[in-house]
Design a protein around this motif. Structure first.
Motif, PDB file in Angstrom:
ATOM      1  N   THR A  78       7.304  -2.182  -2.544  1.00 27.25           N
ATOM      2  CA  THR A  78       7.156  -0.978  -2.120  1.00 27.25           C
ATOM      3  C   THR A  78       8.268   0.069  -2.611  1.00 27.25           C
ATOM      4  OG1 THR A  78       6.012  -1.962  -0.112  1.00 27.25           O
ATOM      5  CG2 THR A  78       6.721   0.376   0.002  1.00 27.25           C
ATOM      6  N   ASP A 132       7.940   8.687   4.259  1.00 28.41           N
ATOM      7  CA  ASP A 132       7.057   9.267   5.095  1.00 28.41           C
ATOM      8  C   ASP A 132       5.500   9.336   4.394  1.00 28.41           C
ATOM      9  OD1 ASP A 132       8.682   9.900   7.155  1.00 28.41           O
ATOM     10  OD2 ASP A 132       8.865  12.104   6.295  1.00 28.41           O
ATOM     11  N   HIS A 133       5.392   8.838   3.196  1.00 26.71           N
ATOM     12  CA  HIS A 133       4.296   8.728   2.391  1.00 26.71           C
ATOM     13  C   HIS A 133       3.996   7.310   2.129  1.00 26.71           C
ATOM     14  CE1 HIS A 133       4.868  13.177   1.300  1.00 26.71           C
ATOM     15  NE2 HIS A 133       4.306  13.131   2.271  1.00 26.71           N
ATOM     16  N   LEU A 134       4.644   6.548   2.884  1.00 25.81           N
ATOM     17  CA  LEU A 134       4.475   5.059   2.611  1.00 25.81           C
ATOM     18  C   LEU A 134       3.915   4.159   3.874  1.00 25.81           C
ATOM     19  CD1 LEU A 134       7.926   4.119   0.843  1.00 25.81           C
ATOM     20  CD2 LEU A 134       5.534   4.663  -0.202  1.00 25.81           C
ATOM     21  N   ARG A 135       3.227   3.287   3.783  1.00 22.60           N
ATOM     22  CA  ARG A 135       2.791   2.309   4.676  1.00 22.60           C
ATOM     23  C   ARG A 135       3.843   1.045   4.785  1.00 22.60           C
ATOM     24  NH1 ARG A 135      -2.564   3.597   2.571  1.00 22.60           N
ATOM     25  NH2 ARG A 135      -3.542   5.140   3.929  1.00 22.60           N
ATOM     26  N   LYS A 187      11.047   0.636  11.731  1.00 24.87           N
ATOM     27  CA  LYS A 187       9.649   0.322  11.804  1.00 24.87           C
ATOM     28  C   LYS A 187       9.641  -1.173  12.427  1.00 24.87           C
ATOM     29  CE  LYS A 187       7.437   4.108  10.618  1.00 24.87           C
ATOM     30  NZ  LYS A 187       6.405   4.793  11.553  1.00 24.87           N
ATOM     31  N   GLU A 216       0.889  -1.223  -0.098  1.00 21.38           N
ATOM     32  CA  GLU A 216       0.131   0.036   0.066  1.00 21.38           C
ATOM     33  C   GLU A 216       0.956   1.195   0.013  1.00 21.38           C
ATOM     34  OE1 GLU A 216      -4.013  -0.567   2.430  1.00 21.38           O
ATOM     35  OE2 GLU A 216      -2.349  -1.531   3.506  1.00 21.38           O
ATOM     36  N   THR A 217       0.641   2.291  -0.848  1.00 17.33           N
ATOM     37  CA  THR A 217       1.320   3.501  -0.809  1.00 17.33           C
ATOM     38  C   THR A 217       0.175   4.597  -0.663  1.00 17.33           C
ATOM     39  OG1 THR A 217       1.433   3.470  -3.202  1.00 17.33           O
ATOM     40  CG2 THR A 217       3.086   2.567  -1.957  1.00 17.33           C
ATOM     41  N   GLN A 218       0.409   5.844  -0.402  1.00 16.83           N
ATOM     42  CA  GLN A 218      -0.358   6.836  -0.482  1.00 16.83           C
ATOM     43  C   GLN A 218       0.179   8.071  -1.767  1.00 16.83           C
ATOM     44  OE1 GLN A 218      -0.737   8.441   3.306  1.00 16.83           O
ATOM     45  NE2 GLN A 218      -2.416   7.001   3.966  1.00 16.83           N
ATOM     46  N   GLN A 243       2.271  -5.149   5.225  1.00 17.68           N
ATOM     47  CA  GLN A 243       1.977  -6.087   6.424  1.00 17.68           C
ATOM     48  C   GLN A 243       2.974  -7.393   6.536  1.00 17.68           C
ATOM     49  OE1 GLN A 243      -0.359  -5.385   8.947  1.00 17.68           O
ATOM     50  NE2 GLN A 243       0.411  -7.102   9.571  1.00 17.68           N
TER      51      GLN A 243
END
Length: 439
Positions: A70, A82-85, A158, A3-5, A88
């Protein structure tokens, strides 16, 4: 997919180097599987703490793939960490390591070594890029190094933080004494049976069947995975006819170990497998799939006393390895199944076992419908001691039809199976359990 934003570019001005990097990342994304294999092979041989546990290595592979996906998405879209998740799968892998007591250093080192191998491959892509002006090669690669390094620094922190939280939680909630006792027995330490029985709440003097319960990657999960494993193992105990308590230890969120005491007169019955795959109902347990979803079970043979406790567990671990390696979808696999005891040993070197089976079987190892019939007929023929009559009865066919099939199969094989029966039978077993087919 990771997932990315999407956000505006990190800087107002898009440089030529960034444009080339974005385009190359888009070209590399369809080849994520290739990049994943390169990094996985590199890490699996260099981080010894990971051991050769199949389930853990599968989590490593999933983490590598999601991280590479990613990284490429970030390079293509010009996204800062900072704009990545965080993926999982990366958290799942860190959690598994924490629950196994594997050092966080092994986790962080995997990211550093993975970065090194990934950048080696990226450099090969950069210098092979025909449309990239020579004067930009160094600048583009250096930019990619900087971006990947920034991501690795970010994701390493993280997952390390996630590891520490999970490790503390796991240590606080697990049944430390019981697990420690089980590990001592499995490791072959000198234990006092009476003291061990009091700690475990489980008798060691009976015959034991070791059980591995797990859910494969991508399967449905619940908040209480251990509860599902416990219910499945207890249902199996009922089906096996035990009236004693079973012993169950949570290995991690996706795996549990169990032991079932069986009566002295218990013997393996293939109908048990049919009951758990839905072709029959055994006792009051119903089918494993219907009652417990995606839970899969691997079981060892029955062995007595403390040594048997350890031996049956070891067998169940090897059977689980066969089940995962062969993409077996059977909910229950047993060490007592035809040929499994041999194949579970051969699978210690999986690729060598597959190569050997194909070399022995020759043309009939190929994945065709006709070859599938040849292999099945030969297996039944060997299982029924080279008896055409017994094989025909087992396969509900005419004796002459079986004879014709065997002659055809032996012609493809290049010899009569009786010439080297042991080798052919072992190769058929290995092919059956270790080589996924469509027919």
């Amino acid at each position: 997919m990771a997932e990315t934003q999407k956000y505006p570019p990190k800087d107002g001005q898009v440089t030529e180097v960034e444009l080339y990097t974005s385009r190359m990342a888009a070209q590399m994304r369809p080849h994520i599987t290739e990049f994943t294999a390169l990094v996985y092979d590199y890490l699996a041989t260099r981080i010894t703490e990971l051991s050769k546990e199949t389930a853990l290595l599968e989590l490593l592979r999933a983490s590598i793939e999601s991280n590479i996906e990613t990284v490429f998405a970030a390079l293509e879209q010009r996204l800062s960490p900072d704009h990545l998740r965080p993926p999982q799968a990366a958290f799942d892998y860190a959690k598994a390591l924490a629950q196994r007591g594997i050092s966080v250093n092994a986790l962080v080192r995997a990211y550093r070594l993975g970065q090194q191998r990934l950048l080696q491959r990226v450099y090969e892509v950069v210098i092979a890029e025909d449309d990239l002006p020579p004067q930009l090669v160094t600048a583009v690669f250096q930019f990619q190094v900087d971006e990947v390094s920034e991501y690795i620094d970010w994701i390493s922190q993280k997952v390390a933080d996630h590891y520490e939280v999970e490790r503390e939680s796991w240590l606080a909630n697990r049944a430390t004494a019981r697990e420690t006792q089980v590990r001592r027995i499995i490791n072959g330490d000198d234990v006092d049976p009476s003291s061990a029985e009091r700690i475990l709440g489980y008798g060691l003097s009976a015959r034991h069947i070791g059980v591995i319960a797990w859910t494969p990657p991508g399967a449905d999960h619940t908040a209480d995975q251990l509860g599902r494993f416990t219910a499945a193992i207890r249902a199996l105990g009922q089906a096996l006819g035990t009236k004693r308590p079973v012993l169950i230890i949570g290995r991690d969120q996706n795996t549990a170990w169990g032991w079932i005491s069986v009566p002295d007169d218990w013997s393996f019955d293939a109908a048990l497998l049919a009951g758990f795959t839905g072709r029959a109902t055994t006792g009051s347990s119903g089918t494993l799939t219907a009652r417990h979803g995606s839970v899969q079970l691997a079981i060892g043979s029955a062995h007595p006393r403390t040594a048997g406790f350890r031996l049956s567990h070891q067998e169940a671990v090897r059977v689980q390895h066969v089940s995962i390696a062969g993409s077996c979808d059977a909910p229950l696999v047993s060490h007592d199944q035809w040929g499994m005891s041999v194949v579970s040993l051969l699978a210690g070197d999986l690729e060598a076992a597959r190569t050997w089976a194909r070399s022995v079987l020759g043309p009939i190892a190929e994945d065709t419908e006709a070859n599938s019939r040849h292999r099945r007929t030969l297996r039944e023929f060997l299982r029924h001691d080279l008896s055409y009559t017994a094989t025909a009865a087992a396969m509900s066919m005419h004796k002459n039809s079986i004879r014709y099939r065997i002659e055809m199969a032996e012609a493809e094989l290049g010899m009569a199976v009786s010439v080297d029966r042991l080798t052919v039978e072992a190769a058929l077993c290995a092919h059956h359990y270790l080589i996924p087919t469509e027919h």
